[in-house]
Design a protein around this motif. Structure first.
Motif, mmCIF file in Angstrom:
data_model
loop_
_atom_site.group_PDB
_atom_site.id
_atom_site.type_symbol
_atom_site.label_atom_id
_atom_site.label_comp_id
_atom_site.label_asym_id
_atom_site.label_seq_id
_atom_site.Cartn_x
_atom_site.Cartn_y
_atom_site.Cartn_z
ATOM 1 N N HIS A 44 39.507 39.461 50.344
ATOM 2 C CA HIS A 44 38.827 38.336 49.722
ATOM 3 C C HIS A 44 39.404 37.831 48.384
ATOM 4 O O HIS A 44 39.918 36.979 48.004
ATOM 5 N N LEU A 45 39.795 39.111 47.692
ATOM 6 C CA LEU A 45 40.438 39.061 46.528
ATOM 7 C C LEU A 45 41.649 38.541 46.706
ATOM 8 O O LEU A 45 42.206 37.547 45.701
ATOM 9 N N ILE A 46 42.693 38.916 47.262
ATOM 10 C CA ILE A 46 43.779 38.311 47.623
ATOM 11 C C ILE A 46 43.763 36.795 47.982
ATOM 12 O O ILE A 46 44.722 35.904 47.270
ATOM 13 N N VAL A 47 43.039 36.338 48.519
ATOM 14 C CA VAL A 47 42.811 35.088 48.942
ATOM 15 C C VAL A 47 42.336 34.326 47.719
ATOM 16 O O VAL A 47 42.622 33.052 47.514
ATOM 17 N N ALA A 48 41.094 34.859 47.001
ATOM 18 C CA ALA A 48 40.597 34.249 45.939
ATOM 19 C C ALA A 48 41.746 34.084 44.870
ATOM 20 O O ALA A 48 41.735 32.894 44.129
ATOM 21 N N VAL A 49 42.268 35.044 44.673
ATOM 22 C CA VAL A 49 43.492 34.772 43.378
ATOM 23 C C VAL A 49 44.475 33.689 43.887
ATOM 24 O O VAL A 49 45.029 32.946 43.166
ATOM 25 N N LEU A 65 43.844 35.778 56.394
ATOM 26 C CA LEU A 65 43.114 37.141 55.634
ATOM 27 C C LEU A 65 41.644 36.862 55.411
ATOM 28 O O LEU A 65 41.023 37.862 55.674
ATOM 29 N N LEU A 66 41.501 35.708 55.003
ATOM 30 C CA LEU A 66 40.159 35.307 54.831
ATOM 31 C C LEU A 66 39.248 35.436 56.270
ATOM 32 O O LEU A 66 38.193 36.092 56.270
ATOM 33 N N ILE A 67 39.736 34.994 57.263
ATOM 34 C CA ILE A 67 39.284 34.974 58.396
ATOM 35 C C ILE A 67 38.849 36.237 58.908
ATOM 36 O O ILE A 67 37.769 36.798 59.509
ATOM 37 N N VAL A 68 39.934 37.476 58.817
ATOM 38 C CA VAL A 68 39.966 38.672 59.115
ATOM 39 C C VAL A 68 38.858 39.323 58.511
ATOM 40 O O VAL A 68 37.993 40.056 58.867
ATOM 41 N N ALA A 69 38.668 39.280 56.930
ATOM 42 C CA ALA A 69 37.648 39.682 56.140
ATOM 43 C C ALA A 69 36.440 39.227 56.715
ATOM 44 O O ALA A 69 35.391 39.910 56.595
ATOM 45 N N PHE A 70 36.132 37.991 56.959
ATOM 46 C CA PHE A 70 34.909 37.223 57.400
ATOM 47 C C PHE A 70 34.485 37.929 58.636
ATOM 48 O O PHE A 70 33.246 38.278 58.791
ATOM 49 N N VAL A 71 35.465 38.233 59.462
ATOM 50 C CA VAL A 71 35.126 38.812 60.889
ATOM 51 C C VAL A 71 34.462 40.262 60.673
ATOM 52 O O VAL A 71 33.531 40.715 61.367
ATOM 53 N N GLN A 82 50.399 31.164 47.495
ATOM 54 C CA GLN A 82 49.663 31.004 48.771
ATOM 55 C C GLN A 82 49.856 32.000 49.917
ATOM 56 O O GLN A 82 50.672 32.430 49.883
ATOM 57 N N VAL A 83 48.479 32.138 50.350
ATOM 58 C CA VAL A 83 48.463 33.334 51.453
ATOM 59 C C VAL A 83 47.590 32.650 52.473
ATOM 60 O O VAL A 83 47.256 31.474 52.616
#
Length: 149
Positions: free
Chosen positions: A49-54, A67-73, A62-63
């Motif tokens: 989440h931090l990588i996506v937020a930064v 990554l966000l979907i993986v963390a969410f799942v 941009q990433v």
């Protein structure tokens, strides 16, 4: 020297509710191992989440949304494992953060498409809010306490 109390031994021994003795240390070890495993999963999720937020806050960094979907799942799958622990709030916190950020991005996307500057400002505010939520959660996790309480 009979006055010395082994605090560690007392912490790991739990008296059974029926008064018939003490629970096996293996049960405590399993609970500790489960808590450590949940904390590891929590840190992995927070870091993704931090990588996506930064990336959302820093221009040009941009990433992939993957990554966000993986963390969410991960959070959705492991949330039930954390039920009844102080870590349960962290799973809910991250899930709510992603859902609300997604809703806010969708609601402000017409601004971004029609009026570039107001849209960029709206997305910047949402991105900073998301970054704040992730950092606040990480601080609470580091202190071994629930978040949002």
């Amino acid at each position: 020297m009979n006055d010395v109390i082994d605090v560690k031994a007392r912490e790991t021994r739990k008296e059974l509710p029926n008064g018939s003795g003490f629970a096996a240390p293996q049960a405590d070890a399993a609970a500790l191992q489960r808590a450590d495993g949940l904390k590891t999963v929590g840190w992995i999720s927070y870091l993704l989440h931090l990588i996506v937020a930064v990336a959302a806050v820093v221009p040009g960094f941009q990433v992939s949304i993957a990554l966000l979907i993986v963390a969410f799942v991960i959070d959705l799958v492991k949330k039930d494992d954390a039920a009844g622990t102080w870590q349960e709030s962290h799973f809910s916190w991250r899930i709510r953060s992603v859902v609300w950020a997604g809703i806010l991005y969708l609601v402000t996307s017409p601004l971004f498409l029609l009026l570039l500057l107001p849209g960029m400002l709206a997305w910047a505010v949402v991105s900073i809010w998301f970054l704040y939520r992730i950092v606040r959660g990480m601080v609470a996790m580091n202190d071994n306490r629930p978040v949002g309480v």
